[in-house]
Every structure is written in structure tokens, then in C-alpha cells.
Motif scaffolding. Structure first.
Motif, PDB file in Angstrom:
ATOM      1  N   ALA A   6      12.415  37.959 -19.966  1.00 40.68           N
ATOM      2  CA  ALA A   6      11.977  37.558 -21.328  1.00 40.68           C
ATOM      3  C   ALA A   6      11.572  36.402 -21.559  1.00 40.68           C
ATOM      4  N   GLN A   7      12.036  35.404 -21.057  1.00 36.97           N
ATOM      5  CA  GLN A   7      11.982  33.806 -21.159  1.00 36.97           C
ATOM      6  C   GLN A   7      10.320  33.561 -20.530  1.00 36.97           C
ATOM      7  N   GLN A   8      10.133  34.490 -19.482  1.00 34.21           N
ATOM      8  CA  GLN A   8       8.836  33.909 -19.037  1.00 34.21           C
ATOM      9  C   GLN A   8       7.481  34.659 -19.912  1.00 34.21           C
ATOM     10  N   HIS A   9       7.809  35.344 -20.848  1.00 33.37           N
ATOM     11  CA  HIS A   9       6.739  35.699 -21.748  1.00 33.37           C
ATOM     12  C   HIS A   9       7.049  35.394 -23.272  1.00 33.37           C
ATOM     13  N   GLU A  10       7.883  34.454 -23.512  1.00 36.50           N
ATOM     14  CA  GLU A  10       8.155  33.715 -24.952  1.00 36.50           C
ATOM     15  C   GLU A  10       6.770  33.665 -25.487  1.00 36.50           C
ATOM     16  N   GLY A  11       7.000  34.087 -26.937  1.00 39.40           N
ATOM     17  CA  GLY A  11       5.834  33.870 -27.786  1.00 39.40           C
ATOM     18  C   GLY A  11       5.000  35.467 -27.901  1.00 39.40           C
ATOM     19  N   ASP A  12       5.405  36.227 -27.010  1.00 40.05           N
ATOM     20  CA  ASP A  12       4.894  37.624 -27.221  1.00 40.05           C
ATOM     21  C   ASP A  12       6.031  38.649 -28.140  1.00 40.05           C
ATOM     22  N   PRO A  13       5.588  39.023 -29.177  1.00 41.43           N
ATOM     23  CA  PRO A  13       6.500  39.613 -30.073  1.00 41.43           C
ATOM     24  C   PRO A  13       7.201  40.616 -29.586  1.00 41.43           C
ATOM     25  N   LEU A  14       6.875  41.486 -28.641  1.00 41.63           N
ATOM     26  CA  LEU A  14       7.778  42.480 -27.837  1.00 41.63           C
ATOM     27  C   LEU A  14       8.718  41.969 -27.049  1.00 41.63           C
ATOM     28  N   PHE A  15       8.363  40.865 -26.468  1.00 37.70           N
ATOM     29  CA  PHE A  15       9.261  40.126 -25.425  1.00 37.70           C
ATOM     30  C   PHE A  15      10.349  39.217 -26.529  1.00 37.70           C
ATOM     31  N   ASP A  16       9.787  38.638 -27.357  1.00 39.41           N
ATOM     32  CA  ASP A  16      10.860  38.099 -28.303  1.00 39.41           C
ATOM     33  C   ASP A  16      11.953  38.979 -29.107  1.00 39.41           C
ATOM     34  N   TRP A  17      11.231  40.222 -29.206  1.00 36.46           N
ATOM     35  CA  TRP A  17      12.320  41.175 -29.620  1.00 36.46           C
ATOM     36  C   TRP A  17      13.375  41.405 -28.569  1.00 36.46           C
ATOM     37  N   LEU A  18      12.868  41.827 -27.478  1.00 35.19           N
ATOM     38  CA  LEU A  18      13.531  42.054 -26.162  1.00 35.19           C
ATOM     39  C   LEU A  18      14.889  40.696 -26.141  1.00 35.19           C
ATOM     40  N   HIS A  19      14.331  39.637 -26.107  1.00 38.32           N
ATOM     41  CA  HIS A  19      15.095  38.558 -26.228  1.00 38.32           C
ATOM     42  C   HIS A  19      16.253  38.373 -27.017  1.00 38.32           C
ATOM     43  N   ALA A  20      15.977  38.975 -28.153  1.00 37.89           N
ATOM     44  CA  ALA A  20      17.046  39.007 -29.325  1.00 37.89           C
ATOM     45  C   ALA A  20      17.962  40.058 -29.122  1.00 37.89           C
ATOM     46  N   LEU A  21      17.622  41.104 -28.554  1.00 39.82           N
ATOM     47  CA  LEU A  21      18.381  42.481 -28.160  1.00 39.82           C
ATOM     48  C   LEU A  21      19.378  41.894 -26.953  1.00 39.82           C
ATOM     49  N   LEU A  22      18.789  40.940 -25.923  1.00 40.08           N
ATOM     50  CA  LEU A  22      19.507  40.698 -24.978  1.00 40.08           C
ATOM     51  C   LEU A  22      20.702  39.651 -25.395  1.00 40.08           C
ATOM     52  N   HIS A  23      20.478  38.745 -26.503  1.00 35.97           N
ATOM     53  CA  HIS A  23      21.515  38.075 -26.862  1.00 35.97           C
ATOM     54  C   HIS A  23      22.416  38.568 -27.775  1.00 35.97           C
ATOM     55  N   ARG A  24      21.989  39.868 -28.348  1.00 36.17           N
ATOM     56  CA  ARG A  24      22.836  40.921 -29.180  1.00 36.17           C
ATOM     57  C   ARG A  24      23.871  41.233 -28.303  1.00 36.17           C
ATOM     58  N   ASN A  81      21.667  33.054 -31.698  1.00 35.62           N
ATOM     59  CA  ASN A  81      20.561  32.967 -30.980  1.00 35.62           C
ATOM     60  C   ASN A  81      19.554  34.310 -31.131  1.00 35.62           C
ATOM     61  N   ALA A  82      20.349  35.362 -31.396  1.00 31.14           N
ATOM     62  CA  ALA A  82      19.657  36.769 -31.562  1.00 31.14           C
ATOM     63  C   ALA A  82      18.586  36.601 -32.722  1.00 31.14           C
ATOM     64  N   ALA A  83      19.356  36.080 -34.143  1.00 31.26           N
ATOM     65  CA  ALA A  83      18.781  35.912 -35.267  1.00 31.26           C
ATOM     66  C   ALA A  83      17.220  34.967 -34.997  1.00 31.26           C
ATOM     67  N   TYR A  84      17.618  34.058 -34.174  1.00 29.83           N
ATOM     68  CA  TYR A  84      16.114  33.095 -33.862  1.00 29.83           C
ATOM     69  C   TYR A  84      15.234  34.079 -33.319  1.00 29.83           C
ATOM     70  N   TRP A  85      15.624  34.648 -32.344  1.00 33.56           N
ATOM     71  CA  TRP A  85      14.693  35.444 -31.591  1.00 33.56           C
ATOM     72  C   TRP A  85      13.825  36.712 -32.219  1.00 33.56           C
ATOM     73  N   TYR A  86      14.803  37.359 -33.212  1.00 34.12           N
ATOM     74  CA  TYR A  86      14.140  38.317 -33.993  1.00 34.12           C
ATOM     75  C   TYR A  86      13.272  37.715 -35.240  1.00 34.12           C
ATOM     76  N   GLN A  87      13.633  36.313 -35.707  1.00 34.60           N
ATOM     77  CA  GLN A  87      12.372  35.657 -36.298  1.00 34.60           C
ATOM     78  C   GLN A  87      11.272  35.285 -35.711  1.00 34.60           C
ATOM     79  N   GLN A  88      11.363  34.936 -34.403  1.00 31.19           N
ATOM     80  CA  GLN A  88      10.158  34.849 -33.640  1.00 31.19           C
ATOM     81  C   GLN A  88       9.500  35.907 -33.333  1.00 31.19           C
ATOM     82  N   ALA A  89       9.864  37.235 -33.224  1.00 33.29           N
ATOM     83  CA  ALA A  89       9.418  38.479 -33.120  1.00 33.29           C
ATOM     84  C   ALA A  89       8.896  38.924 -34.337  1.00 33.29           C
ATOM     85  N   GLY A  90       9.094  38.326 -35.531  1.00 31.03           N
ATOM     86  CA  GLY A  90       8.663  38.979 -36.738  1.00 31.03           C
ATOM     87  C   GLY A  90       9.566  40.009 -37.251  1.00 31.03           C
TER      88      GLY A  90
END
Length: 97
Positions: free
Chosen positions: A41-59, A66-75
Motif C-alpha cells: 500500500a505504501q509503495q502505491h500511495e496516491g492511487d485511490p484504491l491503494f489509499d482505500w486499502l491503506h485505510a482498511l489496514l489501519h482500521r 490514521n485510517a480516517a486520513y487514508w479514507y480522505q486521501q482515497a476520496g
């Protein structure tokens, strides 16, 4: 590959060959191999689907801020269901039923 085949592969020692980086990360997440999924997920930051994954992982790790931040990044809105249901939804964006 179908969703059912992907889900069944979680019991195998290796991820299915030829899957995308997102599916590979989701495969690790589905097996609770958090660090491996997070690295991808970190290697693909900025891609909305990976940012969504990043949010899920922090949940999954219990870091709601941290999850809330990544949901925002994912839109995306913060997911309110359980993390397994969210994992299933994200996998289904990549695979047919």
C-alpha cells in the motif's frame, strides 16, 4: 480469477501467480499478514484504491485516526461496517463474482 477462487487461495502458501499488486496486497491482508500488505500500500500511495486499502489496514490495526486520513486521501467516506466486509468490497472492485 473469480472472487470465490481468490478467497479460496487464502489457504495456500503463496499468492496466485500473475495477480496485480493490489490483489497481492489484499491477499496478504486477507491472511492477516498486515506488514506485507502495508508495504505494498505504501509503495502505491496516491492511487485511490491503494489509499482505500491503506485505510482498511489501519482500521484493522485499530488506528482510526490514521485510517480516517487514508479514507480522505482515497476520496471515500469512513467505512462503518466490519473490516472483513470492507475487505470483500475492495476485492470485488477487482474481480468478478
Amino acid at each position: 480469477m473469480t472472487y470465490a477462487a481468490f478467497s479460496a487461495s487464502l489457504t495456500q502458501p503463496q499468492a496466485p501467480a500473475g495477480i496485480s499488486p493490489l490483489l497481492r496486497a489484499l491477499w496478504y491482508a486477507g491472511r492477516d499478514e498486515w506488514s506485507l500488505a502495508h508495504d505494498i500500500a505504501q509503495q502505491h500511495e496516491g492511487d485511490p484504491l491503494f489509499d482505500w486499502l491503506h485505510a482498511l489496514l489501519h482500521r484493522q490495526e485499530g488506528d482510526a485516526g490514521n485510517a480516517a486520513y487514508w479514507y480522505q486521501q482515497a476520496g471515500r467516506p469512513v467505512f462503518t461496517g466490519n473490516s472483513r466486509t470492507e475487505w470483500q468490497q475492495l476485492v470485488r472492485t477487482q474481480l468478478p463474482a
